[in-house]
Design a protein around this motif. Structure first.
Motif, short mmCIF file in Angstrom:
data_model
loop_
_atom_site.label_atom_id
_atom_site.label_comp_id
_atom_site.label_asym_id
_atom_site.label_seq_id
_atom_site.Cartn_x
_atom_site.Cartn_y
_atom_site.Cartn_z
N GLN A 1 -10.85 5.84 8.96
CA GLN A 1 -10.76 7.19 9.01
C GLN A 1 -10.04 8.08 8.27
O GLN A 1 -10.71 9.24 7.63
CB GLN A 1 -10.22 7.74 10.45
CG GLN A 1 -9.69 9.08 10.95
CD GLN A 1 -9.41 9.42 12.20
OE1 GLN A 1 -9.98 9.96 13.29
NE2 GLN A 1 -7.98 9.07 12.21
N GLU A 2 -8.95 7.66 7.63
CA GLU A 2 -8.24 8.42 6.60
C GLU A 2 -9.20 8.40 5.44
O GLU A 2 -9.29 9.56 4.66
CB GLU A 2 -6.91 7.51 6.17
CG GLU A 2 -6.01 7.56 7.34
CD GLU A 2 -4.89 6.56 7.01
OE1 GLU A 2 -4.72 6.34 5.34
OE2 GLU A 2 -4.19 6.48 8.00
N ARG B 1 9.10 3.61 1.01
CA ARG B 1 9.21 3.67 2.45
C ARG B 1 10.35 3.97 2.94
O ARG B 1 11.60 3.24 2.59
CB ARG B 1 8.82 2.38 3.18
CG ARG B 1 8.47 2.36 4.82
CD ARG B 1 7.98 1.11 5.11
NE ARG B 1 7.97 0.96 6.55
CZ ARG B 1 7.61 0.11 7.34
NH1 ARG B 1 7.02 -1.01 6.78
NH2 ARG B 1 7.63 0.32 8.55
N VAL C 1 -1.14 12.45 5.79
CA VAL C 1 -1.48 12.03 7.11
C VAL C 1 -0.46 11.68 8.13
O VAL C 1 0.62 10.99 7.63
CB VAL C 1 -2.20 10.58 6.80
CG1 VAL C 1 -2.75 10.09 7.94
CG2 VAL C 1 -3.43 10.73 5.59
N ASP D 1 0.99 -1.29 0.14
CA ASP D 1 0.04 -0.09 -0.03
C ASP D 1 0.99 1.11 0.05
O ASP D 1 0.39 2.45 0.42
CB ASP D 1 -1.09 0.18 1.20
CG ASP D 1 -0.18 0.02 2.40
OD1 ASP D 1 1.04 -0.01 2.40
OD2 ASP D 1 -0.75 0.32 3.72
N ALA E 1 -3.34 12.80 13.66
CA ALA E 1 -3.94 12.00 14.81
C ALA E 1 -3.18 12.04 15.72
O ALA E 1 -1.72 11.71 15.69
CB ALA E 1 -4.12 10.61 14.27
N TYR F 1 0.74 10.60 11.98
CA TYR F 1 0.30 10.05 13.37
C TYR F 1 1.29 9.96 14.44
O TYR F 1 2.57 10.11 13.99
CB TYR F 1 0.15 8.41 13.24
CG TYR F 1 -1.49 8.02 12.43
CD1 TYR F 1 -2.20 7.54 13.17
CD2 TYR F 1 -1.15 7.96 11.10
CE1 TYR F 1 -3.52 7.33 12.46
CE2 TYR F 1 -2.41 7.60 10.31
CZ TYR F 1 -3.60 7.49 11.09
OH TYR F 1 -4.59 6.94 10.38
N PRO G 1 -2.44 4.16 16.84
CA PRO G 1 -2.70 2.97 15.76
C PRO G 1 -3.09 3.85 14.43
O PRO G 1 -3.89 4.81 14.49
CB PRO G 1 -3.46 2.06 16.30
CG PRO G 1 -4.37 2.96 17.34
CD PRO G 1 -3.17 4.10 17.88
N ARG G 2 -2.74 3.26 13.25
CA ARG G 2 -3.14 3.87 12.05
C ARG G 2 -4.64 3.28 11.99
O ARG G 2 -5.03 2.31 12.36
CB ARG G 2 -2.51 3.30 11.15
CG ARG G 2 -2.76 3.84 9.64
CD ARG G 2 -1.89 3.45 8.42
NE ARG G 2 -2.23 4.08 7.21
CZ ARG G 2 -1.68 4.00 6.03
NH1 ARG G 2 -0.55 3.19 6.01
NH2 ARG G 2 -2.23 4.53 5.14
N ASP G 3 -5.58 4.17 11.32
CA ASP G 3 -6.92 3.96 11.01
C ASP G 3 -7.24 4.36 9.94
O ASP G 3 -7.52 5.54 9.56
CB ASP G 3 -7.71 5.04 12.11
CG ASP G 3 -9.27 4.79 12.03
OD1 ASP G 3 -9.53 3.85 11.24
OD2 ASP G 3 -9.90 4.95 13.13
N LYS G 4 -7.15 3.28 8.92
CA LYS G 4 -7.50 3.46 7.57
C LYS G 4 -8.74 3.97 7.22
O LYS G 4 -9.15 4.86 6.27
CB LYS G 4 -7.00 2.32 6.79
CG LYS G 4 -5.38 2.13 6.70
CD LYS G 4 -5.24 0.98 5.21
CE LYS G 4 -3.72 0.75 5.38
NZ LYS G 4 -3.45 -0.02 4.06
N HIS H 1 3.93 8.86 17.49
CA HIS H 1 4.23 7.35 17.81
C HIS H 1 3.24 6.93 19.10
O HIS H 1 2.69 7.69 19.89
CB HIS H 1 5.54 7.45 18.53
CG HIS H 1 6.55 7.60 17.59
ND1 HIS H 1 7.08 6.52 16.86
CD2 HIS H 1 7.72 8.48 17.55
CE1 HIS H 1 8.19 6.75 16.10
NE2 HIS H 1 8.48 8.12 16.36
#
Length: 306
Positions: A102-103, A45, A90, A41, A113, A92, A97-100, A94
Motif C-alpha cells: 500500500q505504501e 530506528r 507514513v 529497510d 493508516a 500507523y 499491521p504495516r502494508d508495504k 498501534h
C-alpha cells in the motif's frame, strides 16, 4: 556517565543532552560485495523496549520529538519534520499491521493508516484539514471565511466523495446539512443514471426560494412532462358532474399584479386579505407587450378531512 557532546566534533552520548553548532548527518552505505546490499529497510530506528516504559504519570512515551524554529524578525518558522520518499511520512496506529504494498501504491505526502474505529489522519485547527490541488494558488482570504473542519481548493472539484452508502454526507442540528453556492451555475447539482437526481426528505422535502422576482423552482424535460405529482391512493370518488367554475373578474384586461416579464409555463399562487387562494398560469412570454397570465379555474371548494 559523563555529559553529552557540547560542540561539533564531540562524540554523542546516549542518555545525555548533546549539543552542536553544526548539523549532524547520518548516511547509510551499501556493503562492499555486489550482492550484499544494505541489510535493513531503515537507517535509524528509535524504539522502546517491549513497547512499554513505565512513567510516574499516566502518559505514554513518544518515539521522536522534533521542533523547528519559531518565526522571528527577518526569518520564517521552521518545520518540525521534513521527509521525502515514496511517501513523505507514513504513520500507523498501534495494532495496524504495516502494508508495504500500500505504501508503494499510494505515493502521498502523508499516508496515515488507522484502525476499524480510528482515523488515518486527524486534524484540528481553523481549518482542521486544508488541501490544495496541484497548481491551485493559495487563497488565504478564502481559508479564513469560516471555521471549517475540511477545506479543499482546486481548479476542478474541491472536495469529492465516493462511497457505497453515499458519496458525501453532511449533518447539522440547527442549520443546513449541505450547502452549495455558485455565481453563474446551479448551487447544487444532482445527477443519476437510473435513479432520482436529487432526493429530499423533511418538512417539506424540498423547498426553493427565488430572490426578488426569480422563480422558487424550475423544471424542464427533453420529451416528458416538466413535473410529475405522484398520486396518493384514495377511496372511490363521486361520479363527475358538469360545473361552471367561478373566475376572478379581469376588468379592462387588468388582473392581479403578476410579473410583466413572466415566462410561459410559470405557475403562481396568490392569497388575498380574506385568505382565499387562487392559481395563475403564464400563457405567453413578453413580446411587444408584457407577459400574459390566466387564472387556473378549479372545481367547487370543500373542507379537508384527512
Amino acid at each position: 556517565m559523563g555529559s553529552g557532546a557540547d560542540s561539533a566534533g564531540d562524540d554523542m552520548v546516549v542518555g545525555r543532552t548533546n549539543e552542536s553548532e553544526e548539523r549532524t548527518i547520518l548516511v547509510a552505505k551499501g556493503g562492499d560485495g555486489a550482492l550484499d546490499g544494505y541489510g535493513e529497510d531503515f537507517v535509524l530506528r528509535v524504539a522502546i523496549e517491549n513497547d512499554k516504559v513505565l512513567r510516574g504519570v499516566s502518559e505514554g512515551v513518544d518515539a521522536i520529538h522534533a521542533k523547528g524554529t519559531i518565526a522571528f524578525p527577518g526569518q520564517a518558522a521552521g518545520n518540525g519534520v521534513v521527509a521525502t520518499g515514496a511517501n513523505g511520512v507514513v504513520g500507523y496506529v498501534h495494532g495496524a499491521p504495516r502494508d508495504k504494498s500500500q505504501e508503494q501504491q499510494v505515493q502521498a505526502g502523508v499516508l496515515g493508516a488507522g484502525g476499524a474505529a480510528l482515523p488515518g489522519v486527524f486534524g484540528r485547527g481553523t481549518p482542521g484539514v486544508l488541501g490544495y490541488a496541484q497548481g491551485a494558488a493559495r487563497d488565504t482570504a478564502w481559508e479564513a471565511e469560516d471555521p471549517s473542519a475540511v477545506l479543499g481548493r482546486a481548479g476542478g472539484i474541491g472536495v469529492r466523495g465516493k462511497g457505497d452508502d453515499g458519496g458525501v454526507r453532511g449533518e447539522s442540528e440547527n442549520n443546513f446539512g449541505v450547502e452549495g453556492k455558485s455565481t453563474l451555475a446551479p448551487g447544487v447539482r444532482g445527477q443519476s443514471t437510473l435513479g432520482i437526481g436529487v432526493h429530499g426528505e423533511g418538512s417539506p422535502g424540498v423547498s426553493g426560494l427565488g430572490p426578488g422576482s426569480a422563480n422558487g423552482g424550475q423544471f424542464e424535460s427533453e420529451a416528458g412532462a416538466q413535473l410529475r405529482l405522484l398520486p396518493r391512493r384514495s377511496d372511490a370518488l363521486s361520479p363527475p358532474l358538469p360545473v361552471t367554475p367561478s373566475a376572478i373578474p379581469v376588468e379592462r384586461g387588468r388582473g392581479p399584479e403578476l410579473p410583466r416579464n413572466g415566462r410561459a409555463g410559470e405557475l403562481t399562487a396568490l392569497q388575498d386579505p380574506s385568505g382565499t387562494c387562487t392559481l395563475w398560469f403564464c400563457v405567453s412570454d413578453p413580446g411587444e407587450g408584457p407577459a400574459r397570465w390566466a387564472q387556473v379555474l378549479l372545481g367547487p371548494a370543500f373542507d379537508g378531512r384527512a
